[in-house]
Design a protein around this motif. Structure first.
Motif, mmCIF file in Angstrom:
data_model
loop_
_atom_site.group_PDB
_atom_site.id
_atom_site.type_symbol
_atom_site.label_atom_id
_atom_site.label_comp_id
_atom_site.label_asym_id
_atom_site.label_seq_id
_atom_site.Cartn_x
_atom_site.Cartn_y
_atom_site.Cartn_z
ATOM 1 N N ASP A 131 2.217 6.687 -6.974
ATOM 2 C CA ASP A 131 1.222 7.678 -7.392
ATOM 3 C C ASP A 131 1.757 9.098 -7.215
ATOM 4 O O ASP A 131 1.493 9.986 -8.042
ATOM 5 N N LEU A 132 2.513 9.326 -6.138
ATOM 6 C CA LEU A 132 3.096 10.652 -5.922
ATOM 7 C C LEU A 132 4.107 10.986 -7.010
ATOM 8 O O LEU A 132 4.152 12.119 -7.502
ATOM 9 N N THR A 145 1.193 4.214 -2.955
ATOM 10 C CA THR A 145 1.070 5.650 -2.682
ATOM 11 C C THR A 145 2.279 6.409 -3.194
ATOM 12 O O THR A 145 2.156 7.484 -3.801
ATOM 13 N N CYS A 154 0.832 -1.210 0.000
ATOM 14 C CA CYS A 154 0.000 0.000 0.000
ATOM 15 C C CYS A 154 0.865 1.257 0.000
ATOM 16 O O CYS A 154 0.601 2.218 -0.738
ATOM 17 N N ARG A 155 1.908 1.263 0.826
ATOM 18 C CA ARG A 155 2.816 2.417 0.841
ATOM 19 C C ARG A 155 3.523 2.564 -0.496
ATOM 20 O O ARG A 155 3.723 3.679 -0.985
ATOM 21 N N ARG A 196 6.333 -0.071 -9.804
ATOM 22 C CA ARG A 196 4.908 -0.385 -9.932
ATOM 23 C C ARG A 196 4.710 -1.826 -10.383
ATOM 24 O O ARG A 196 3.858 -2.550 -9.858
#
Length: 892
Positions: free
Chosen positions: A524-525, A521, A517-518, A548
């Motif tokens: 995505d950033l 994130t 999950c981290r 990814r």
């Protein structure tokens, strides 16, 4: 060139067959452009009709016979025609002749190029279509004058009328594979498909032009085309016929569009007369395409541009390109891509004088991952005294073009002094990138760290440390990589590109450590800041995709992989010859296909990745490892071993972070080769290494590989505080609470169900695997359940067998150890008897076919029932469907 086998067009062929043989079918006409495949489709459809039921006459109309009465039917009607009959009488006579020759069979008139029929022949075709025991089918070419009797066929509802569309991309790929005798890589297939516009005739000529040259090559069984085209005379003549004679004004329009497309309509009006533009559009030479609020002009077919550009004299070519550049500069470069277009026109016309414009354009081309174009522009900028900026950019591009030695030469020629630390940091990172990834020199990490330590500029330091961090990650120095990356993020002076490169390092580490999950994130950033870093570091996208892709693969998110390999970067990488990008994405395609049990797709994608990455060592070993996995899935021990040997030979030691994938593949190759003890021992060693490295995301998958090999209850890892070692199932249960996502708990449930020997839980796990699209592990879990139920002769075997059959039906050829372990060992004679019995043959009929006694047949069947855990013949068909090989497609 070998004859082209008919490929694709399944729906059209079925529709044609129904129009002839169906109860309501009266016939069908296909309309389409020349070479689209109308005639071939018609011939294939007619060839499938049984001669005992259908009297088929083939009529090939032509311009030669169009002026002769009944000239189109010379192949059908008798040479001697009765004298003194009226035109209507001649038509009735002709219909009677066809009825007599048909001898009671259904008449089918197949008319190719029906627009060329003479009037009496067209009238006869219409009359036949109205007959009770007859139908007509045919083809028509777009844009031609159609005789009224033929047009009336569909306006009167006597036949169906359909437009034959260009080949779909999958059909193009299938046709290319059929004619070349092997699969074509996706990028090459797409380029050939676009260039031919899905036209089989033009595709044939393109392949014919490429065959025998160095532009079309085969590596690892995959055909690859460079995109450079030598037009064969036959292809040039074919396009010349379509273009036809042009007036000077129309030719200017076509040439301007050929060199400038897409060209704004208003811009074109500034260089050519409106009348000539309209004439070119009416003749089908150019087409208008809406683009935002602007109307763009393109050539009606990509090959028109190829021919027009090659036939245009050099002097006029250069003048046209200079004119286009001046026109666009005159109205202002309003769109972002206008700078790149002007630079290319200036370069090709010999009027490029501004090195800064060439550098900026090269950067834009590289940001679009168009490596060949970026190389041309950057080299031109360097030759035009573009200095350090041009050299840095050219060297970086050359590295991604698999030319690292040349890149080093370019960089060393512009080595800066220590006064300008920003320039020095850029030079160090560019040279370090070439040295580390291009030439696999591991010492680069220490060298760049030492040089960076002497810098005082904080932004320059951050850039160096961001690169050092990702190098240390790839070299498997995870603690140092994390420390460096966090240090860059903590520096306000760091550039956006340096910060996001550091964030990619952290995202990758989080993925392999199970913090999925981290990791998501963080990725995505990075992607949200793409507009800020792409101009400086377009290649940072590779780090994004690796982080990814690693997360998606570890989480079993096949839908996420599908989105990744279909997004804009994938298209740009394929089109721009950005091999590291397209090669890595091909590996992910293979991985997803493998977990879906699609072994054919997995092997083809893996072979494609091997071919794409053959000249680059960064991901080449990973591609070979995925090839080994795909081969092992198919039971191909020889190819799996061969691929692992190649992986060991070419895998770059500076990409050590990829070792989990390679070692999992090694275990698969050992297992398919029959050495299960070695595979199990190797996986236990791998689990220990992953545990020591903290790669819990990978450890979960390696532990599940042990479950798949029947080792769920085996001890693994070090001795715990209670003086015992955890079993594989217990360790998976521990990790399921530490590793993010839905997959780890499911893998732990699979292990627990295997240890407990619970068919019910195994079938439940199989259903949950299928909810995630993971058909391969679902089939393996279901196979284990069926195996247990067979041993217990459970009444639930029939339902479970049906479920397993459905799961295996979702897969291609699959031959994993888990499936083989659950497969009963039937002798060849037992297989023969079982197959015939499952097909409904009686024991007596089976005995006669196999030259056995009925008692012997019954004895064989009883042994089959015992091995399969069946109660009788009624359950046999479903049970055989659960065993790969019952239909002869695989070995048992």
């Amino acid at each position: 060139m070998t004859p082209w086998r008919f490929v694709g067009r399944t729906m059209e062929l079925d529709r044609l067959h129904a129009a002839v043989t169906g109860p309501q079918g009266r016939g069908m006409f296909f309309t389409g452009s020349a070479g689209i495949g109308k005639s071939r489709l018609l011939r294939e459809g007619m060839a499938a009709l049984p001669a005992e039921n259908y009297a088929v006459w083939w009529i090939a109309a032509s311009a030669t016979t169009a002026a002769m009465p009944f000239g189109g039917l010379v192949q059908v009607l008798p040479v001697e025609q009765p004298q003194g009959l009226s035109p209507a009488g001649i038509l009735r006579w002709a219909v009677d002749v066809l009825q007599q020759q048909a001898a009671g069979r259904r008449i089918v008139l197949a008319v190719d190029d029906a627009h060329l029929l003479d009037p009496p022949s067209a009238a006869l075709v219409h009359l036949v279509a109205r007959s009770e025991n007859a139908c007509v089918v045919g083809t028509l070419r777009d844009g031609e004058q159609i005789p009224l009797p033929i047009r009336a066929l569909w306006t009167d509802g006597l036949v169906e009328h359909a437009e034959l569309s260009p080949l779909a991309p999958t059909e193009t790929a299938g046709l290319l594979a059929a004619i070349l005798g092997g699969p074509v890589d996706g990028g090459s297939s797409d380029r050939l498909g676009r260039l031919s516009s899905g036209n089989p005739l033009l595709l044939r000529e393109l392949v014919h032009a490429a065959q025998g040259s160095e532009e079309l090559t085969r590596r690892y069984g995959i055909w690859t085309w460079t995109g450079r085209l030598e037009l064969a005379p036959s292809l040039t003549d074919l396009i010349d016929i379509r273009i036809g004679q042009l007036s000077p004004g129309v030719r200017t329009v076509v040439e301007l569009v050929a060199f400038g497309e897409p060209l704004g309509l208003q811009l074109l009006y500034k260089a050519a007369s409106q009348t000539d533009v309209e004439t070119a559009e009416e003749r089908g030479l150019i087409t208008m395409v809406k683009s935002d609020r602007r109307l763009d002009v393109r050539l009606a077919h990509p090959l028109y541009g190829e021919v027009v550009r090659r036939q245009c004299p050099v002097s006029r070519t250069r003048r046209l390109q200079a004119d286009l550049a001046e026109l666009l500069e005159g109205v202002g470069k309003r769109r972002r891509e206008d700078l790149l277009r002007v630079a290319v026109w200036r370069l090709d016309s010999g009027t490029a004088q501004d090195p800064s414009m060439l550098v900026a354009a090269a950067g834009q081309a590289f940001a679009r991952y168009d490596v060949p174009l970026a190389t041309r522009l950057a080299r031109a900028a360097l030759d035009a005294d573009g200095g350090f900026n041009a050299a840095e950019l050219l060297a970086t591009i050359l590295m991604f073009a698999d030319r690292p030695a040349e890149a080093l030469g370019v960089l060393d020629a512009v080595a800066p002094d220590g006064d300008d630390e920003d320039r020095l940091s850029r030079w160090l990172t560019a040279r370090g990138m070439v040295s580390y990834w291009g030439l696999s020199q591991e010492s680069t990490v220490e060298e760049i760290a030492e040089c960076g330590a002497s810098l005082t500029d904080l932004a320059a330091q951050a850039r160096i440390r961001a690169f050092e961090g990702i190098m240390r990650l790839h070299r498997l120095d995870a603690p140092a990589a994390l420390r460096l990356a966090q240090g860059v993020l903590d520096r306000p002076a760091a550039s956006t590109a340096a910060r996001e490169l550091a964030r990619c390092t952290i995202a990758h580490l989080q993925a392999v450590q199970g913090q999925l999950c981290r990791s998501a994130t963080a990725v995505d950033l990075v992607q949200a800041k793409a507009a800020s870093w792409r101009a400086d570091m377009p290649y940072l996208q590779l780090a994004v995709e690796l982080a990814r892709g690693t997360r998606l693969a570890l989480s079993g998110d096949l839908a996420g992989i599908d989105r990744l390999v279909a997004d804009e970067f994938a298209d740009l990488a394929d089109a721009g010859d950005f091999r590291l990008g397209s090669g890595y994405l091909a590996i992910l395609r293979a991985y997803a296909a493998r977990l879906r049990g699609r072994s054919d797709t997995a092997l083809q994608a893996a072979l494609g990745a091997c071919a794409i990455l053959a000249t680059s060592r960064v991901y080449a070993g990973l591609a070979q490892a995925e090839r080994a996995q795909a081969a092992a899935l198919r039971g191909d021990a020889r190819q799996a071993a061969e691929a692992m040997a190649e992986a060991d030979r070419i895998h770059a030691p500076n990409m050590a972070v990829l070792y989990p994938w390679l070692e999992q593949a090694r275990a698969a190759a050992l297992a398919v080769g029959g050495d299960l003890p070695a595979a199990v021992a190797h996986l236990h060693d791998l689990v220990g290494r992953l545990r020591a490295d903290g790669f819990t995301g990978h450890e979960v998958l390696a532990l599940h590989d042990l479950v798949r090999l029947g080792e769920a209850g085996a001890a693994t890892g070090p001795t715990c505080s209670d003086d015992n070692r955890r079993t594989v199932a217990q360790r998976l249960a521990e990790l399921s609470e530490r590793v993010d996502g839905d997959l780890p708990p499911l893998l732990a449930r699979h292990a627990r169900a295997a240890v407990e020997g619970s068919p019910e839980q195994l079938l439940s796990v199989a259903d949950n695997f299928m909810d995630l699209g993971l058909a391969l592990p679902a089939a393996e879990a279901a196979a284990a359940a069926v195996h247990l139920l067979r041993q217990r002769r459970s009444p639930d075997i029939a339902v479970a067998s049906e479920r397993l059959a459905v799961l295996l039906g979702c897969c291609d050829l699959v031959q994993t150890p888990a499936l083989r372990a659950a497969t009963p060992a039937l002798t060849e004679r037992e297989w023969q008897v079982a197959r015939l019995a499952a097909d409904g043959e009686t024991s007596r009929a089976i005995a006669e076919q196999l030259f056995l006694s009925a008692r012997t047949v019954e004895n064989h069947l009883q042994r089959v029932y015992t091995k399969l855990g069946l109660n009788g013949r009624a359950e046999l068909k479903a049970a055989l469907r659960t065993i790969p090989g019952h239909d002869g497609t695989t070995s048992t």
